[in-house]
Scaffold this motif. Structure first.
Motif, short mmCIF file in Angstrom:
data_model
loop_
_atom_site.label_atom_id
_atom_site.label_comp_id
_atom_site.label_asym_id
_atom_site.label_seq_id
_atom_site.Cartn_x
_atom_site.Cartn_y
_atom_site.Cartn_z
N TYR A 154 -2.45 -5.61 -6.79
CA TYR A 154 -2.01 -4.52 -5.92
C TYR A 154 -1.56 -3.29 -6.71
CZ TYR A 154 -1.96 -7.63 -1.81
OH TYR A 154 -2.30 -8.46 -0.78
N PHE A 155 -0.86 -3.53 -7.82
CA PHE A 155 -0.24 -2.42 -8.56
C PHE A 155 -0.99 -2.06 -9.84
CE2 PHE A 155 3.09 -3.84 -5.79
CZ PHE A 155 3.84 -2.71 -5.52
N LYS A 156 -2.25 -2.48 -9.94
CA LYS A 156 -3.01 -2.25 -11.17
C LYS A 156 -3.25 -0.77 -11.43
CE LYS A 156 -7.59 -2.81 -9.03
NZ LYS A 156 -8.84 -3.61 -9.04
N ASN A 157 -3.25 0.06 -10.39
CA ASN A 157 -3.52 1.49 -10.57
C ASN A 157 -2.26 2.32 -10.76
OD1 ASN A 157 -6.34 1.21 -10.36
ND2 ASN A 157 -6.23 1.20 -8.13
N THR A 158 -1.12 1.66 -10.88
CA THR A 158 0.12 2.37 -11.21
C THR A 158 0.34 2.29 -12.72
OG1 THR A 158 1.52 0.41 -10.99
CG2 THR A 158 1.13 1.71 -8.99
N ARG A 159 1.20 3.15 -13.23
CA ARG A 159 1.58 3.02 -14.64
C ARG A 159 2.50 1.79 -14.74
NH1 ARG A 159 5.83 4.64 -18.20
NH2 ARG A 159 5.03 5.00 -20.30
N HIS A 160 2.11 0.80 -15.53
CA HIS A 160 2.88 -0.44 -15.56
C HIS A 160 2.77 -1.12 -16.92
CE1 HIS A 160 -1.19 -1.90 -14.54
NE2 HIS A 160 -0.83 -3.01 -15.20
N THR A 161 3.66 -2.06 -17.12
CA THR A 161 3.61 -2.95 -18.28
C THR A 161 3.94 -4.35 -17.79
OG1 THR A 161 4.41 -3.31 -20.54
CG2 THR A 161 6.04 -2.62 -18.93
N GLU A 180 0.83 -1.20 0.00
CA GLU A 180 0.00 0.00 0.00
C GLU A 180 0.87 1.26 0.00
OE1 GLU A 180 -2.81 -0.04 3.17
OE2 GLU A 180 -3.91 -1.80 2.41
N GLU A 181 1.86 1.29 0.88
CA GLU A 181 2.74 2.46 0.95
C GLU A 181 3.57 2.61 -0.32
OE1 GLU A 181 2.54 0.05 3.16
OE2 GLU A 181 2.42 0.81 5.23
N ILE A 182 3.99 1.47 -0.89
CA ILE A 182 4.82 1.52 -2.09
C ILE A 182 4.01 1.97 -3.30
CG2 ILE A 182 6.22 0.14 -3.68
CD1 ILE A 182 6.99 -1.57 -1.19
N VAL A 183 2.76 1.52 -3.40
CA VAL A 183 1.89 1.98 -4.47
C VAL A 183 1.69 3.49 -4.37
CG1 VAL A 183 -0.50 1.97 -5.30
CG2 VAL A 183 0.68 -0.18 -4.89
N ASN A 184 1.46 3.99 -3.16
CA ASN A 184 1.31 5.43 -2.95
C ASN A 184 2.57 6.18 -3.35
OD1 ASN A 184 -1.31 5.11 -1.97
ND2 ASN A 184 -0.66 5.00 0.16
N TYR A 185 3.72 5.61 -3.01
CA TYR A 185 5.00 6.22 -3.37
C TYR A 185 5.15 6.27 -4.89
CZ TYR A 185 10.04 7.07 -3.59
OH TYR A 185 11.29 7.60 -3.88
N PHE A 186 4.87 5.15 -5.55
CA PHE A 186 4.99 5.08 -7.01
C PHE A 186 4.10 6.14 -7.68
CE2 PHE A 186 6.66 0.53 -8.00
CZ PHE A 186 7.76 0.77 -7.19
N ASN A 187 2.88 6.26 -7.20
CA ASN A 187 1.95 7.21 -7.81
C ASN A 187 2.34 8.65 -7.51
OD1 ASN A 187 0.31 5.25 -9.02
ND2 ASN A 187 -0.95 5.01 -7.18
N ALA A 188 2.83 8.90 -6.31
CA ALA A 188 3.23 10.26 -5.94
C ALA A 188 4.50 10.70 -6.67
CB ALA A 188 3.43 10.36 -4.43
N LYS A 189 5.43 9.76 -6.84
CA LYS A 189 6.73 10.09 -7.45
C LYS A 189 6.76 9.85 -8.96
CE LYS A 189 9.07 11.09 -3.64
NZ LYS A 189 9.81 12.35 -3.41
#
Length: 334
Positions: free
Chosen positions: A258-265, A172-181
């Motif tokens: 978990y990471f579906k809402n981050t920019r990913h491939t 959860e914290e890492i997803v927030n970090y990825f999205n914020a940064k």
């Protein structure tokens, strides 16, 4: 009559000159006193003025792309003429023995990509979310030095991160970090989980056996070394085979959720092996110029699975009739 004599008049020009000189002297005196009183404070104020750098501007960039473009200011060196070259942040999310080491060497052969390895294999760096964030900040600020560092003109910087290295625990914290940064995730998995299991068992065996002249190597750069390591054929525990495959399959599925809402491939090792064009897709995802990517690593386990497992017939019987029967087929050729 008495004679009255008037006194001579004073020269008006001399009088005016005298008054002017007096006023000038007073003015100089007053100014000198004032300057002495405020001089110290004025100099102190002027010395504290800092030169403000002009911010780097993003031109011809779509608004949706701006959150993923950064201009790091490293503490350990100056980016110089590349200071206004934007940098993208990424993380390779994978599992052990899924081709991530090979994939990372391919990325690092690009002149503008720096992937700094398996940073969180060191337990202290993943002991809690604070140490994780501090480490990520250092990496993405270009203050993390490794053999992959391109320093000044890096256009994409990241790391390799295994799912069992605090990633899922603090997702959860890492997803927030990825999205914020503005960090992009590159998922890399193997379709054939049985092949991965064989590689894990063989690598684990070599950690103790050290088949290469008393040295353990997870990756090799010569065909001779690869042949030596490939001679070992692990015996797979068939009683735990299916549960182990399901556990790993669930882990992969959960990480994608978990990471579906981050920019990913999402990439698969077998797809890259069969189609090198997939590497172009990765470069496009990272928004770097396309280049031919190369790696010195040599694949260890080749050929059919039946030649790589000691108790192949038992494994075959165990998987037949299950959803994992497809792993028994040959899924690519080298």
């Amino acid at each position: 009559d008495s004679l009255i004599i008037k006194p001579p008049k004073k020269n008006p020009l001399l009088l005016r000159m005298a008054v002017l000189i007096f006023v000038m002297v007073c003015g100089v005196y007053i100014c000198s006193v004032c300057l002495r009183q405020i001089g110290g404070r004025s100099l102190e104020h002027l010395s504290s003025v800092e030169v403000v750098e002009r911010p780097c501007e993003l031109t011809n960039v779509e608004p949706v792309e701006k959150p993923f473009l950064h201009f790091p200011k490293p503490k350990s060196f100056s980016r110089g003429e590349c200071a206004c070259n934007p940098v993208r942040y990424f993380a390779i999310l994978s599992t052990q023995r899924s081709g991530s080491g090979w994939f990372e060497t391919l990325l690092n052969s690009h002149v503008n990509i720096s992937s700094n390895g398996e940073i969180f294999s060191v337990k202290v760096r993943r002991s809690n979310i604070t140490t994780i964030v501090d480490t990520l900040d250092k990496i993405y600020n270009l203050d993390w030095f490794s053999s992959a560092s391109k320093n000044e003109c890096t256009a994409a910087v990241g790391l390799k991160w295994m799912l069992n290295q605090g990633l899922m625990q603090h997702h959860e914290e890492i997803v927030n970090y990825f999205n914020a940064k503005g960090v992009s995730a590159v998922f890399l998995f193997r379709r054939n989980l049985l092949r991965r299991m064989i590689s894990v068992l063989a690598n684990s065996y070599d950690q103790n056996a050290k088949l290469l002249n008393g040295t353990h190597k997870s990756h090799v750069h010569s065909h001779k070394e690869a042949e030596i390591l490939a001679k070992y054929k692990p015996t797979i525990d068939t009683t735990t085979l299916v549960p182990s495959l399901k556990q790993l399959e669930d882990l992969v599925t959960k990480s994608l959720e978990y990471f579906k809402n981050t920019r990913h491939t999402i990439l698969y090792y077998e797809d890259i092996i069969k189609n090198q064009k997939k590497l172009d897709d990765v470069q496009d995802f990272l928004r770097v110029p396309r280049m031919e990517l190369r790696s010195r690593q040599v694949k260890i386990h080749k050929g059919s699975l039946s030649a790589q497992v000691e108790n192949w017939e038992d494994v075959k019987k165990t998987l037949q009739g299950t959803s994992y029967e497809r792993f028994l087929d040959q899924d690519y050729k080298l």
